[in-house]
Design a protein around this motif. Sequence first.
Motif, short mmCIF file in Angstrom:
data_model
loop_
_atom_site.label_atom_id
_atom_site.label_comp_id
_atom_site.label_asym_id
_atom_site.label_seq_id
_atom_site.Cartn_x
_atom_site.Cartn_y
_atom_site.Cartn_z
N ARG A 1 0.84 -1.20 0.00
CA ARG A 1 0.00 0.00 0.00
C ARG A 1 0.88 1.25 0.00
NH1 ARG A 1 -3.95 2.33 -2.19
NH2 ARG A 1 -5.23 3.69 -0.88
N LEU B 1 0.82 4.33 -2.82
CA LEU B 1 0.55 5.73 -2.47
C LEU B 1 1.74 6.62 -2.81
CD1 LEU B 1 -1.37 5.04 0.83
CD2 LEU B 1 -2.30 6.22 -1.16
N MET C 1 1.30 7.28 -6.38
CA MET C 1 0.17 8.16 -6.66
C MET C 1 0.48 9.61 -6.31
SD MET C 1 -3.64 7.95 -5.06
CE MET C 1 -3.66 6.21 -5.27
N LEU D 1 -5.00 8.06 3.36
CA LEU D 1 -5.66 7.21 2.36
C LEU D 1 -5.23 5.75 2.47
CD1 LEU D 1 -5.47 9.51 -0.77
CD2 LEU D 1 -7.52 8.84 0.46
N VAL D 2 -4.36 5.44 3.42
CA VAL D 2 -3.81 4.08 3.51
C VAL D 2 -4.92 3.03 3.55
CG1 VAL D 2 -2.58 2.49 5.05
CG2 VAL D 2 -1.58 4.70 4.51
#
Lengths: 323, 274
Positions: free
Chosen positions: A114, A118, A121, A149-150
């Motif tokens: 994850r 991120l 992103m 947002l994790v």
Amino acid sequence: MVAVQTYGLKKHYGDTKALDGLDLEVQRGSVFGLLGPNGAGKTTAVKVMTTLARPTAGTAIVDGINVSENPKAVRSRIGLTGQYAAVEERLTGQENLELVGRYFHYSKASQKARAAELLEMFDLVDAASRPAKTYSGGMRRRLDIAMSLVARPSILFLDEPTTGLDPRSRIAMWDFIAKLGDEGTTVLLTTQYLEEADVLAEKIAVIDSGLKIAEGTSDQLKDQIGGDRVRVSIVKRENIAKAREAIASLTMGVVEQDPESPLTLSAPIRAGERVVPEMIRALDAAGVDVADVEVRRPTLDDVFLTLTGHQAEPQESVEEARL
Amino acid sequence: MTSVQSTSGPDLITPVPNSQSKPFSGLLNDVVAMTRRNLLRLFRTPQVIVFATIQPVIFVLLFNFVFGGSVQFAPGIEYIDFLIPGILVQTSLFAAGNTAIGLTDDLQKGAIDRFRSLPMHHSAVLIGRTNADALRAALTMTIVCVVGFVIGFRTSHFSGLVLGVLLAIFLSYAFNWVFAAFALYVKDPEAAQAGAFLPVFPLVFAASTFAPVDNMPGWLQPFADNQPVTVTVDAVRALTQGTPAGADVLASMGYSAAIMAIAIPIATRKFKRS
């Protein structure tokens, strides 16, 4: 579908009414802007909706759950990025993200996966292994948002995501937030900048003293407060009547003469419409020499002056000058 | 919600199965995560590590060489043997002040708001903080013992020393909670730093930490003789010297337990309300 809804939300701190009956409705998958000056109650509203503060009265429903009744369930569905970039300065970007994964009890592999997504992103891959204290203000904010947002929240709360950033970082941050919106994340952001709400939010609520004083798309708000204004300065004073006549049909209301500058006319025009070239052609055809044409977009101050009769920012120097 | 899932790029809105299947029931998991986070931060902050290691070493050396030669103490005990138990307990209180500093720092920088917005057990925030600071105190105490041994500290009761250190850590843990509560009320790191050491100094110095209470003025003795630092220092001293320690050990544990019984509910309630 509604992602966030509040009815008559109140939060009083002693005699201070930070929220005084706020009604909001945020549609799922949209970017919603809560616009207001310092002290309007934006942060308090976010705190109540994110379970950090309990409402004195009223109801807040987030993702279908009443925040007062089941705050823990709300917390597993939201992400919050507060006003201060809450990153661990001495840890690297990667470690910061993995740490949040650990708070959510992810396996080591899931934490890493994850974090990698991120970092990609938010354009932080190159900085992933540097301590966050070496990051620029914009990078810190991005990392902070990435951290919220994790766990893939359905609703992301951003409290003044660009306050304190330089103009370039602010615009870069807008791109990231816009991208989140495009991908279907529901975003509720607070801001003091009309321009920011304008660029990012599909719907804007203007709040002041803990109350919503206006709501709509940015065009609706601007129209409500008279929209953009054009200022035309001409060269010769005797042409002022001709100039007024030439531009009258292109404006939306009364053409006024600037009391401080007899060579300048100003008038409201429809928001976002490109009337300047036409105006210059019309003035030229009427034989009026033009010195300057300027379109002034309304600011938060204009919104406030129109809606509340006072300015957004308390202007002490002005007050003192009046005394 | 599912209708707007993106077709390209990382998906933001699908709930992670991992987070859904484990409904955050594990307080222990949260406490471990928070403790590790605080320790990780600690070990990445060089000045903190230096302070936690060098400062007690300086205290051991200074007190031993400055006072050790000039002050007459109870016969039959070397000053270094008298001093090390005192420094151990002094360390436990000084370390507790860091809880206030660390917690106010987290409050001010928004870390606490982030934790509170996460679906973790909120009590894990305070437990993780006090745990990490107790572990840090344990590290400092180990260093104190090592330095003590190097300059002549001797104990014939090694298990007594271990018990003594545990007793000091227990007291430290209790004071960590006091300072956690204090931090939640003052909120400001600078105020916390200044305020945290105010109660610590009289407790540490008006005690049997560095000098026997018998030599203090009469009006101070009733306080100095019975306060938690003195009973703990006396307990550690007795444990390391192999003299009867039972009453002081019990008194020290009683103090620590009583302090926690008051401080933990206050801190927890304040944390939940603010």
